[in-house]
Design a protein around this motif. Structure first.
Motif, PDB file in Angstrom:
ATOM      1  N   ARG A  38       0.790  -1.093   0.075  1.00 33.24           N
ATOM      2  CA  ARG A  38      -0.004   0.026   0.008  1.00 33.24           C
ATOM      3  C   ARG A  38       0.927   1.389  -0.047  1.00 33.24           C
ATOM      4  O   ARG A  38       0.591   2.270  -0.851  1.00 33.24           O
ATOM      5  CB  ARG A  38      -0.921   0.075   1.370  1.00 33.24           C
ATOM      6  CG  ARG A  38      -2.023   0.969   1.140  1.00 33.24           C
ATOM      7  CD  ARG A  38      -2.928   0.802   1.931  1.00 33.24           C
ATOM      8  NE  ARG A  38      -3.630   2.129   2.537  1.00 33.24           N
ATOM      9  CZ  ARG A  38      -3.684   2.493   3.767  1.00 33.24           C
ATOM     10  NH1 ARG A  38      -3.678   1.711   4.702  1.00 33.24           N
ATOM     11  NH2 ARG A  38      -4.093   3.941   3.924  1.00 33.24           N
ATOM     12  N   PHE A  39       1.783   1.215   1.019  1.00 33.70           N
ATOM     13  CA  PHE A  39       2.824   2.206   0.871  1.00 33.70           C
ATOM     14  C   PHE A  39       3.349   2.549  -0.460  1.00 33.70           C
ATOM     15  O   PHE A  39       3.603   3.745  -0.820  1.00 33.70           O
ATOM     16  CB  PHE A  39       3.929   2.123   1.740  1.00 33.70           C
ATOM     17  CG  PHE A  39       4.608   3.304   2.313  1.00 33.70           C
ATOM     18  CD1 PHE A  39       4.603   4.206   2.734  1.00 33.70           C
ATOM     19  CD2 PHE A  39       6.129   3.220   1.617  1.00 33.70           C
ATOM     20  CE1 PHE A  39       5.479   5.322   3.259  1.00 33.70           C
ATOM     21  CE2 PHE A  39       7.117   4.185   1.893  1.00 33.70           C
ATOM     22  CZ  PHE A  39       6.684   5.168   2.491  1.00 33.70           C
ATOM     23  N   PHE A  40       3.919   1.577  -1.239  1.00 32.04           N
ATOM     24  CA  PHE A  40       4.504   1.741  -2.376  1.00 32.04           C
ATOM     25  C   PHE A  40       3.639   2.165  -3.409  1.00 32.04           C
ATOM     26  O   PHE A  40       3.927   3.199  -4.217  1.00 32.04           O
ATOM     27  CB  PHE A  40       5.218   0.259  -2.846  1.00 32.04           C
ATOM     28  CG  PHE A  40       6.287   0.472  -3.748  1.00 32.04           C
ATOM     29  CD1 PHE A  40       7.505   0.570  -3.584  1.00 32.04           C
ATOM     30  CD2 PHE A  40       5.998   0.783  -5.152  1.00 32.04           C
ATOM     31  CE1 PHE A  40       8.664   0.616  -4.200  1.00 32.04           C
ATOM     32  CE2 PHE A  40       7.112   0.923  -6.097  1.00 32.04           C
ATOM     33  CZ  PHE A  40       8.530   0.730  -5.615  1.00 32.04           C
ATOM     34  N   ASP A  41       2.361   1.591  -3.430  1.00 40.47           N
ATOM     35  CA  ASP A  41       1.360   2.363  -4.180  1.00 40.47           C
ATOM     36  C   ASP A  41       1.150   4.030  -4.215  1.00 40.47           C
ATOM     37  O   ASP A  41       1.246   4.820  -5.137  1.00 40.47           O
ATOM     38  CB  ASP A  41      -0.029   1.802  -4.292  1.00 40.47           C
ATOM     39  CG  ASP A  41      -0.305   0.257  -4.609  1.00 40.47           C
ATOM     40  OD1 ASP A  41       0.531  -0.031  -5.160  1.00 40.47           O
ATOM     41  OD2 ASP A  41      -1.110  -0.265  -4.040  1.00 40.47           O
ATOM     42  N   LEU A  42       1.116   4.265  -2.927  1.00 41.16           N
ATOM     43  CA  LEU A  42       1.143   5.664  -2.792  1.00 41.16           C
ATOM     44  C   LEU A  42       2.255   6.348  -3.006  1.00 41.16           C
ATOM     45  O   LEU A  42       2.187   7.579  -3.463  1.00 41.16           O
ATOM     46  CB  LEU A  42       0.610   6.096  -1.131  1.00 41.16           C
ATOM     47  CG  LEU A  42      -0.558   5.369  -0.698  1.00 41.16           C
ATOM     48  CD1 LEU A  42      -0.928   5.004   0.877  1.00 41.16           C
ATOM     49  CD2 LEU A  42      -1.848   6.001  -1.351  1.00 41.16           C
ATOM     50  N   LEU A  43       3.538   5.875  -2.808  1.00 40.60           N
ATOM     51  CA  LEU A  43       4.788   6.339  -3.196  1.00 40.60           C
ATOM     52  C   LEU A  43       4.672   6.583  -4.815  1.00 40.60           C
ATOM     53  O   LEU A  43       5.086   7.881  -5.236  1.00 40.60           O
ATOM     54  CB  LEU A  43       5.876   5.414  -2.654  1.00 40.60           C
ATOM     55  CG  LEU A  43       7.099   5.920  -2.609  1.00 40.60           C
ATOM     56  CD1 LEU A  43       6.996   6.968  -1.362  1.00 40.60           C
ATOM     57  CD2 LEU A  43       8.201   5.002  -2.111  1.00 40.60           C
ATOM     58  N   GLU A  44       4.011   5.692  -5.545  1.00 44.58           N
ATOM     59  CA  GLU A  44       4.104   5.963  -7.053  1.00 44.58           C
ATOM     60  C   GLU A  44       3.207   6.927  -7.326  1.00 44.58           C
ATOM     61  O   GLU A  44       3.365   7.883  -8.115  1.00 44.58           O
ATOM     62  CB  GLU A  44       3.371   4.480  -7.633  1.00 44.58           C
ATOM     63  CG  GLU A  44       4.585   3.470  -7.826  1.00 44.58           C
ATOM     64  CD  GLU A  44       4.008   2.299  -8.326  1.00 44.58           C
ATOM     65  OE1 GLU A  44       4.548   1.190  -8.126  1.00 44.58           O
ATOM     66  OE2 GLU A  44       2.757   2.264  -8.874  1.00 44.58           O
ATOM     67  N   GLN A  45       2.033   7.134  -6.780  1.00 46.37           N
ATOM     68  CA  GLN A  45       1.183   8.180  -6.903  1.00 46.37           C
ATOM     69  C   GLN A  45       1.815   9.409  -6.618  1.00 46.37           C
ATOM     70  O   GLN A  45       1.779  10.652  -7.315  1.00 46.37           O
ATOM     71  CB  GLN A  45      -0.021   8.120  -5.966  1.00 46.37           C
ATOM     72  CG  GLN A  45      -0.786   6.955  -6.119  1.00 46.37           C
ATOM     73  CD  GLN A  45      -1.837   7.190  -7.414  1.00 46.37           C
ATOM     74  OE1 GLN A  45      -1.938   8.283  -8.008  1.00 46.37           O
ATOM     75  NE2 GLN A  45      -2.730   6.258  -7.375  1.00 46.37           N
ATOM     76  N   MET A  46       2.622   9.523  -5.244  1.00 41.13           N
ATOM     77  CA  MET A  46       3.242  10.787  -5.113  1.00 41.13           C
ATOM     78  C   MET A  46       4.352  11.257  -6.243  1.00 41.13           C
ATOM     79  O   MET A  46       4.226  12.331  -6.649  1.00 41.13           O
ATOM     80  CB  MET A  46       3.953  10.541  -3.641  1.00 41.13           C
ATOM     81  CG  MET A  46       4.736  11.845  -3.242  1.00 41.13           C
ATOM     82  SD  MET A  46       6.181  11.407  -2.317  1.00 41.13           S
ATOM     83  CE  MET A  46       7.187  10.973  -3.436  1.00 41.13           C
ATOM     84  N   VAL A  47       5.211  10.214  -6.619  1.00 44.40           N
ATOM     85  CA  VAL A  47       5.997  10.569  -7.709  1.00 44.40           C
ATOM     86  C   VAL A  47       5.382  10.914  -8.786  1.00 44.40           C
ATOM     87  O   VAL A  47       5.594  12.076  -9.573  1.00 44.40           O
ATOM     88  CB  VAL A  47       6.938   9.362  -7.756  1.00 44.40           C
ATOM     89  CG1 VAL A  47       7.691   9.704  -9.256  1.00 44.40           C
ATOM     90  CG2 VAL A  47       7.721   9.066  -6.736  1.00 44.40           C
TER      91      VAL A  47
END
Ligand code: ADP
Length: 414
Positions: A38-47
């Motif tokens: 989930r964190f990684f998904d959000l990290l992708e969204q952030m980038v």
């Protein structure tokens, strides 16, 4: 390759490695893996969007799942968690990407991690504040419960002690009568007087305990009557004369503006307050000292000021002496007579005095330069009593108003 694509490249290894490094036992791995995905998904969204607030939801979840131990400990688990993720990400980038790509990706991730640290610290602070507030509330409830059980104990003990005491008093009186008829020896008189004195002292302690429980439960009833402060003070001066003479103390009562004015209060209760404060003044003043009573009239109030030349009271103790069962270090542990120098008592007198005065709508406090058993700085007790021209209850006012105009009670009233 853009940063989002680079992120996707490292994703499987990132999830795998960080799961292994964060999960302490095999049982936790699945849970951590899901969280990291989930964190990684959000990290992708952030980038993708350049907006780090995408991370808010997971950071909030993590901060609100902090355990009691996390909240009580100084070292933050959440910050350590994020630090580990950041270090591992850095290592993975170096292992899997060439220098330029690693630099690009890390540059894109830095604002996200900075934001995560700051946000996590905020969320964690909020969680800690809420936790501390909850602990304080709990401590307050515990204290209230403790105070309640103390009050219950006082009420039960006082009522339970009353019955056997009445028996002792009754049988002592009967024995005194029988012996008086049959001729009593000197030794017997002494023994009977001893029992009588002990029983009286016990009676006084029980009465104090009952008063404390009445005050604590707000059940103390006042019987308002017309009162002249100077008359009450004169009665007490006579009552305490033996004690002050025994201790070679000067006891001075001054006439002051307001002391001869009629006011309404409960005379028995006011006497009790003044008796408590005055016996303390005698107790905590050395032989040969002086106790003086003065006062003044203020708008709506009469202030009675009792000054002694005794051992004084340290500033930090000046409010706690009004709490029940307070006896300062200078006081003897056992009650050794009501007016003996520094003789102990149960520590209820001033608590009762405060309860009575406050029930009248007044105030009581003490001033003293400090505690010193060599220099004797003395203490000054102030008692502020409302100056009432009629009793506060309207039904009592109606009853007493006709009497007031003819003043037939003046002789009887204090
Ligand atoms: P006690 O039964 O011990 O006299 P009080 O409630 O009347 O209980 O007083 C509480 C404590 O306050 C006393 O034990 C004493 O240490 C202190 N104290 C009260 N009055 C004085 C005074 N006039 N000078 C110095 N200390 C005092």
């Amino acid at each position: 390759m853009d940063e989002t694509a680079l992120l996707r490249t490292i994703r499987p290894v990132w999830i795998q490695r960080i799961t292994l490094s964060l999960a302490k036992g095999a049982g936790m791995r699945d849970d951590i893996r899901m969280q990291l995905e989930r964190f990684f998904d959000l990290l992708e969204q952030m980038v993708d969007t350049g907006d780090p607030s995408w991370l808010d939801s997971i950071l909030y979840t993590w901060s609100s799942s902090l355990t009691q131990t996390d909240l009580e400990g100084k070292q933050s688990n959440l910050t350590q968690f994020l630090r580990e993720i950041m270090l591992q990400t850095h290592q993975i980038c170096r292992d899997m990407l060439d220098n330029a790509q690693a630099m690009d990706l890390l540059t894109a991730l830095v604002p996200g991690f900075a934001y995560a640290f700051e946000k996590a610290a905020n969320f964690e602070m909020e969680a800690r504040v809420a936790h501390t507030a909850e602990q304080l509330k709990q401590a307050q409830l515990d204290l209230e419960r403790l105070d309640q059980s103390k009050s219950n104990f006082i009420a039960v003990a006082a009522h339970e002690l009353k019955t056997p005491l009445t028996l002792i008093e009754g049988y002592t009186a009967m024995l005194q009568e029988v012996r008086a008829k049959n001729g009593i020896t000197l030794v017997e008189t002494e023994f009977l007087e001893g029992i009588d004195t002990g029983a009286r002292r016990l009676q006084a302690i029980i009465d104090d305990m009952i008063d404390v429980s009445l005050i604590d439960t707000n059940l103390m009833q006042l019987h308002f009557q017309p009162v002249w402060i100077n008359r009450i003070l004169n009665i007490l001066q006579t009552e305490l004369e033996t004690a002050t003479k025994e201790r070679s103390q000067i006891f001075e009562v001054k006439e002051f503006p307001g002391s001869a004015d009629m006011t309404f209060c409960d005379p028995e209760r006011l006497m009790q307050v003044l008796r408590n404060v005055l016996t303390n003044a005698i107790k905590y003043t050395p032989d040969g000292g002086k106790i003086s009573i003065d006062g003044r009239k203020l708008p709506g109030f009469i202030e009675i000021i009792i000054h002694d030349t005794g051992i004084g009271i340290a500033p930090e103790d000046q409010s706690i002496i009004f709490e029940k069962f307070t006896r300062l270090g200078s006081t003897a542990l056992h009650s050794s007579g009501k007016t003996k120098y520094k003789g102990g008592g149960p520590g209820l007198g001033l608590h009762i005095a405060k309860g009575i005065i406050e029930a009248h709508g007044g105030a009581i406090w003490v001033e003293s330069p400090g505690y010193d058993e060599k220099e004797f700085p003395g203490s000054t007790f102030h008692i502020l009593m409302p100056l009432l021209t009629a009793p506060p209850e309207t039904h009592m006012a109606r009853l007493l108003t006709p009497l007031l105009s003819t003043k037939p009670y003046e002789e009887k009233a204090l």
